[in-house]
Scaffold this active site. Structure first.
Site, PDB file in Angstrom:
ATOM      1  N   CYS A 226       0.829  -1.205   0.000  1.00  0.00           N
ATOM      2  CA  CYS A 226       0.000   0.000   0.000  1.00  0.00           C
ATOM      3  C   CYS A 226       0.870   1.264   0.000  1.00  0.00           C
ATOM      4  CB  CYS A 226      -0.999  -0.040   1.159  1.00  0.00           C
ATOM      5  SG  CYS A 226      -2.416   1.051   0.893  1.00  0.00           S
TER       6      CYS A 226
ATOM      7  N   HIS B  91      -3.738  -4.896   0.666  1.00  0.00           N
ATOM      8  CA  HIS B  91      -3.169  -5.324   1.946  1.00  0.00           C
ATOM      9  C   HIS B  91      -3.065  -6.846   1.997  1.00  0.00           C
ATOM     10  CE1 HIS B  91      -2.634  -1.582   4.170  1.00  0.00           C
ATOM     11  NE2 HIS B  91      -3.612  -1.128   3.402  1.00  0.00           N
TER      12      HIS B  91
ATOM     13  N   GLU C  70      -1.129  -8.605   3.710  1.00  0.00           N
ATOM     14  CA  GLU C  70      -0.937  -9.100   5.081  1.00  0.00           C
ATOM     15  C   GLU C  70      -2.270  -9.464   5.744  1.00  0.00           C
ATOM     16  OE1 GLU C  70      -1.129  -6.017   4.337  1.00  0.00           O
ATOM     17  OE2 GLU C  70      -2.130  -4.920   5.952  1.00  0.00           O
TER      18      GLU C  70
END
Ligand code: MN
Length: 253
Positions: free
Chosen positions: A114, A220, A222
């Protein structure tokens, strides 16, 4: 030995929620990034944005994970702020730009997520849209979802010949989207490896990852790696593997 992955952190002012008393500033790293590194076999090291520490820190890490967060000061790409620019954090911008410069100089593998992708692009000489809705207009799809982070919101098309396609073993993806900025002019050292249907850059990489390991994704990853989308884990694993190779080269030098 497992490679050490530096994970960038932010500063957050906190207040005692009951008395509204200011408690001070805290170094904060989202656990999803830290856990993603550990799950991939790396040793996460959270990096507070302290002035004057970038060089020493760069000498102790084998990989760098640039995390999401506040908008980057547009002064770093030679622009004045437009009214739609979000909050910027000078300490963090300054530390991360210095750290990326160090990482690029030393050949440390960099994975940007990001804001991290955006920082990487600007550090290499690229520019950003400060605000997609106002600068790209009605042609843009919704890149700032209201749903939880593990839920996908739009699709991206991954370039067949790209390293990201190889790493993630796919030509198309469903991703979450929590950004109002994006790459405008791509830096010379990078190629676009994925786009959304409105043309917005969703992933970038260095031309040849075996020479220079740089990967950035606008979504994102993660937050999606444990939500039925294991292909996002591959990005963390590829980064940790590149960091292992860097550590070996560094030890041999
Ligand atoms: Mn998006």
């Amino acid at each position: 030995m497992a490679p050490v992955i530096g994970v960038t952190a932010t500063l957050k002012k906190d207040t005692d929620s009951v008395a509204e008393r200011p408690l001070g500033s805290f170094v904060r790293a989202d656990l999803d990034y830290v856990a993603g590194v550990a799950q991939a076999g790396g040793v996460p090291m959270v990096l507070p944005p302290l002035p004057g520490t970038a060089e020493e820190v760069a000498g102790r890490i084998d990989g760098l994970l640039l995390c999401g967060g506040s908008d980057l000061d547009p002064g770093y790409y030679g622009e004045e702020p437009i009214p739609e620019l979000g909050v910027t954090l000078p300490e963090r911008d300054h530390f991360e730009m210095a750290l990326v410069e160090q990482a690029l100089e030393r050949g440390i593998p960099v994975f940007g997520i990001c804001r991290g992708l955006q920082v990487l692009n600007v550090a290499l000489g690229g520019t950003l849209y400060q605000d997609l809705p106002s600068q790209l207009g009605g042609g843009s799809i919704a890149h700032r979802q209201q749903m939880p982070k593990w839920q996908w919101t739009h699709e991206v098309e991954v370039d067949d010949g790209s390293s990201i396609a190889e790493i993630m073993e796919t030509g198309g993806l469903r991703v979450n989207s929590y950004h109002h900025q994006a790459v405008k002019n791509l830096a010379g050292g990078l190629v676009v490896s994925a786009r959304a249907s409105d043309g917005v850059v969703e992933a970038v990489e260095a031309r040849n990852l075996s020479e220079r390991w740089l990967v950035g994704v606008q979504w994102h990853a993660e937050a999606m790696r444990d939500a039925g989308s294991p292909e996002h884990r591959n990005l963390f694993e590829a980064h940790v593997e590149a960091a292992e190779r860097y550590a070996l080269r560094r030890a041999a030098a």
